[in-house]
Write a protein that holds these residues in place. Structure first.
Motif, short mmCIF file in Angstrom:
data_model
loop_
_atom_site.label_atom_id
_atom_site.label_comp_id
_atom_site.label_asym_id
_atom_site.label_seq_id
_atom_site.Cartn_x
_atom_site.Cartn_y
_atom_site.Cartn_z
N TYR A 1 -25.53 3.52 11.24
CA TYR A 1 -26.74 4.21 10.42
C TYR A 1 -25.60 5.63 9.88
CZ TYR A 1 -30.78 1.53 12.45
OH TYR A 1 -32.02 1.00 13.04
N ARG A 2 -24.61 5.50 10.30
CA ARG A 2 -24.06 6.79 10.18
C ARG A 2 -23.78 6.68 8.48
NH1 ARG A 2 -19.01 8.01 8.74
NH2 ARG A 2 -18.12 6.13 10.22
N LEU A 3 -23.24 5.32 8.21
CA LEU A 3 -23.29 5.18 6.46
C LEU A 3 -23.86 4.89 6.06
CD1 LEU A 3 -20.23 2.03 7.62
CD2 LEU A 3 -19.82 4.55 6.68
N PHE A 4 -25.57 4.23 6.44
CA PHE A 4 -26.53 3.91 5.91
C PHE A 4 -27.44 4.12 6.49
CE2 PHE A 4 -23.66 0.71 4.41
CZ PHE A 4 -23.70 1.28 3.16
N PRO A 5 -28.80 5.40 6.14
CA PRO A 5 -29.48 5.95 6.60
C PRO A 5 -30.16 5.06 7.65
CG PRO A 5 -30.23 6.54 5.15
CD PRO A 5 -28.30 6.30 4.86
#
Length: 217
Positions: free
Chosen positions: A61-65
């Motif tokens: 989730y940090r890399l892709f919302p």
């Protein structure tokens, strides 16, 4: 004991090297390609994607919302090979027919790639429940492919090798000739995708039709 000590001395110490975010993104995108194509969008959870990529869901989730953003990034990433391949054929040294064949082959390689066709089938099946899938696939797939080929055609028009009023329209027509029928046969008819030899033959025919026409004189 001496041998054991020697092996211990040779073993690297400290923490393992930290993987960069860009490397991790590449691994996640590859995992997403396989998961979405194989299991479908709805059936693939972010937890499953994180597990396949060997990371935590927090890192994912940090890399892709979200899953939709990951799907969009995956579609965009899948096209980089195509775009570079089309751009490489715009030099002055390339014969127009040879260059067109190379550009069309790059388009066909992506459009008729088994994973891409599987993703397109998935989008068609699940777009009613997830309409953003179709929008992302069009924006990062179909639309960008047409834009890339249109750029190549525009370069040829500027060099006065061909004459076209609307390069975007011509690019769409060319991609349709090369890929649409085999795609439909695979997705709706359950037929096998064409072999590399068949694709090259189709590309050669499409290039000749585009450059020379087929009207008897």
């Amino acid at each position: 004991m001496a041998q054991a000590k020697s092996e211990n001395e040779c073993r690297p110490r400290g923490r393992p090297p930290v993987r960069s975010d860009e490397e991790t993104k590449g691994i996640v995108l590859e995992a997403a390609r396989q998961a979405f194509a194989g299991d479908g969008y709805a059936a693939t959870s972010t937890e499953e994607l994180a597990r396949r990529a060997g990371i935590s869901t927090k890192t994912l989730y940090r890399l892709f919302p979200g899953k939709a953003a990951l799907f969009e990034a995956m579609c965009a990433d899948r096209l980089e090979r195509l775009l570079s391949a089309v751009d490489l054929q715009a030099s002055d040294e390339v014969d127009i027919e040879k260059g067109l064949r190379a550009a069309l082959l790059a388009c066909a390689d992506l459009a008729l790639d088994p994973e891409v066709v599987a993703l397109q089938r998935m989008v068609l099946q699940e777009s009613a429940a997830f309409p953003e899938l179709a929008a992302h696939f069009y924006k990062n797939g179909i639309s960008r492919t047409v834009t890339a080929l249109a750029g190549w055609l525009r370069a040829q028009v500027k060099k006065k090798r061909i004459a076209l009023d609307d390069v975007e329209e011509a690019a769409g027509m060319l991609i349709g000739m090369v890929a649409s029928a085999p795609q439909r046969a695979a997705i709706y008819g359950g037929l096998a995708l064409p072999s590399r030899k068949d694709i090259e033959r189709r590309v050669k025919t499409c290039a000749a039709l585009f450059l020379d026409g087929c009207r008897a004189i």
